[in-house]
Design an enzyme around this catalytic site. Sequence first.
Site, PDB file in Angstrom:
ATOM      1  N   CYS A  75       0.783  -1.243   0.000  1.00  0.00           N
ATOM      2  CA  CYS A  75       0.000   0.000   0.000  1.00  0.00           C
ATOM      3  C   CYS A  75       0.814   1.292   0.000  1.00  0.00           C
ATOM      4  O   CYS A  75       0.689   2.111  -0.893  1.00  0.00           O
ATOM      5  CB  CYS A  75      -0.898   0.065   1.234  1.00  0.00           C
ATOM      6  SG  CYS A  75      -1.947  -1.352   1.491  1.00  0.00           S
ATOM      7  N   HIS A 131      -2.526   6.665   4.627  1.00  0.00           N
ATOM      8  CA  HIS A 131      -1.361   5.764   4.716  1.00  0.00           C
ATOM      9  C   HIS A 131      -0.057   6.356   4.202  1.00  0.00           C
ATOM     10  O   HIS A 131       0.826   5.629   3.733  1.00  0.00           O
ATOM     11  CB  HIS A 131      -1.659   4.431   4.014  1.00  0.00           C
ATOM     12  CG  HIS A 131      -1.004   3.269   4.706  1.00  0.00           C
ATOM     13  ND1 HIS A 131      -0.986   1.992   4.213  1.00  0.00           N
ATOM     14  CD2 HIS A 131      -0.306   3.237   5.876  1.00  0.00           C
ATOM     15  CE1 HIS A 131      -0.318   1.209   5.037  1.00  0.00           C
ATOM     16  NE2 HIS A 131       0.103   1.941   6.063  1.00  0.00           N
TER      17      HIS A 131
END
Length: 479
Positions: A75, A131
């Site tokens: 990610c 993130h």
Amino acid sequence: MSKRVTLFLLTCALAVVSARHGSENTTKPHILFIVADDLGWNDVGWHNPDVKTPVLDQLAHEGVIFNQSYVNYVCTPSRTAFMTGYFPYHVGSQHLVFFPQQAQAIPSNFTMLPEKLKELGYATHMVGKWHLGFCNWKYTPTYRGFDSFYGYYNADEDYYTHVVAGGLDLRDDKEVVNTKNGQYGTYFFTDRIIDVVEKHPTDTPLFLYLPFQNVHEPLEVPQRFEDIYANVQDENRRKLLGMVSALDEAVGNVTMAMKNAGLWDNTLVIFTTDNGGWIVASGNNYPLRGGKVTLWEGGTRGVAFAHGKMLQKTGYTNNELIHAVDWFPTILEAAGGTADAAIDGVSQLDTILSGKPSPRTEFVYNIDDVFPTKQGAIRVGDYKLIEGYAGKPDGWIRPDNLTESQPDSGDPTTGTWLFNLKDDPTEHNNLAATMPDKLKEMQAKLEDYRKSMVPAINPLPDPKSNPKDWGGAWSPGWC
Ligand SMILES: *[C@@H]1O[C@H](CO)[C@@H](O)[C@H](O)[C@H]1NC(C)=O
Ligand SMILES: *[C@@H]1O[C@H](CO)[C@@H](O)[C@H](O)[C@H]1NC(C)=O
Ligand SMILES: *[C@@H]1O[C@H](CO)[C@@H](O)[C@H](O)[C@H]1NC(C)=O
Ligand SMILES: *[C@@H]1O[C@H](CO)[C@@H](O)[C@H](O)[C@H]1NC(C)=O
Ligand SMILES: *[C@@H]1O[C@H](CO)[C@@H](O)[C@H](O)[C@H]1NC(C)=O
């Protein structure tokens, strides 16, 4: 004409001008950049008819399906590429993901995509997963170019409690949201997106960044989505597929809202996963090898498509080479801007609009010195080199017939592999021993790339991050 009449006419003219200004449509395209989380190669309807994604299938078939659109292996690195246009090994975010307790973030000297779009007159909104660092406010979305942010800072969280690793992780801009316990995230994230769309003035170009929570684990989904797959025996796989269908419905609701708001006809949609499906969480990339957290094609060759009335060539599968770093300059060019020449990405606008050859002939899958052993992988032309730690599981895993699957290839975790992906897209035939000259050439190229590596930002966990000291929520302010 008397002065009063002149003044009256002038006032009317100005009123007309300002009214027209308010209702005029922007000539710049609205941009809907949708990022699915951990969506596997074999987990979309256009690759696997057992997967029910009618909305995404229709958009993909009406637009252009990308067959060689590469992303990073997990990610944070892929999101780095999307938001900065740089390969993560040039940013320091190449080693796995940012963990909640670590003081990690994309350094402030990298300009993010929404900042550039704001310079071009865009309104910029984000709903979903960040993130890319949160230990200081300056690293969070509304300080990096987004007009608004609704979502969470970390990798994943419970879809109902919105808690991860002992802390609540849900914000409306800077404010903690503690009123959603028990509600499935995908529903209220979608409601927020629709709210943004409905309030958006049509005379202003809109950039909507939608990094969805689906289909990252934990495997949680309302029963009605799971029921679509009543024929699937394995409970985890059934849930995962339900989460895919929930994503599909969400995208359908967003497109409907954009149509109702009169924005759709001028919207460029870019849809991509952030990495391959996660095998241990029932994601599937068959027939590709491996999955998320590995450098194999199953982890890095991502599902993607584009859609929009501005596309001149549609209804086909495009085989041109695209990498996650390319979306930054591509979106900027679509918005009428240009990216700094120093970035790693190249604009693919002509490739996606009219199928012109990609300007890209090579890319770096990853370069990282932190793994159990050094790792590096590159693609040059038809060839791929993996050197060092490649990751597991690395087999060819079928979604439904595990007896016929090879979850493990039998190869060591660390090694040297050379593939011709044109002849062997599923990475069965290691050419390292039979093509020594090609191997040397590729190894030299990888070492050349490695020279510009920035060391991974990878500090030890910091107890100052503890949500208990921040009212129970993961919060900025400790770095
Ligand atoms: C940001 O700063 C780091 C450290 O000084 C440097 O290596 C990197 O090239 C800079 N990046 C940009 C985009 O300015
Ligand atoms: C989509 O919209 C329908 C109709 O309003 C609603 O019932 C459904 O819950 C929505 N789905 C999602 C995922 O938001
Ligand atoms: C703006 O676009 C909408 C939807 O396409 C259309 O209904 C409307 O007439 C347009 N307005 C102007 C001023 O062109
Ligand atoms: C599994 O795959 C093999 C080979 O394709 C096939 O013969 C077998 O019938 C399959 N089993 C099931 C349960 O689908
Ligand atoms: C997509 O790529 C694969 C090779 O990985 C190739 O076999 C297939 O024909 C391509 N699909 C299309 C529709 O071009």
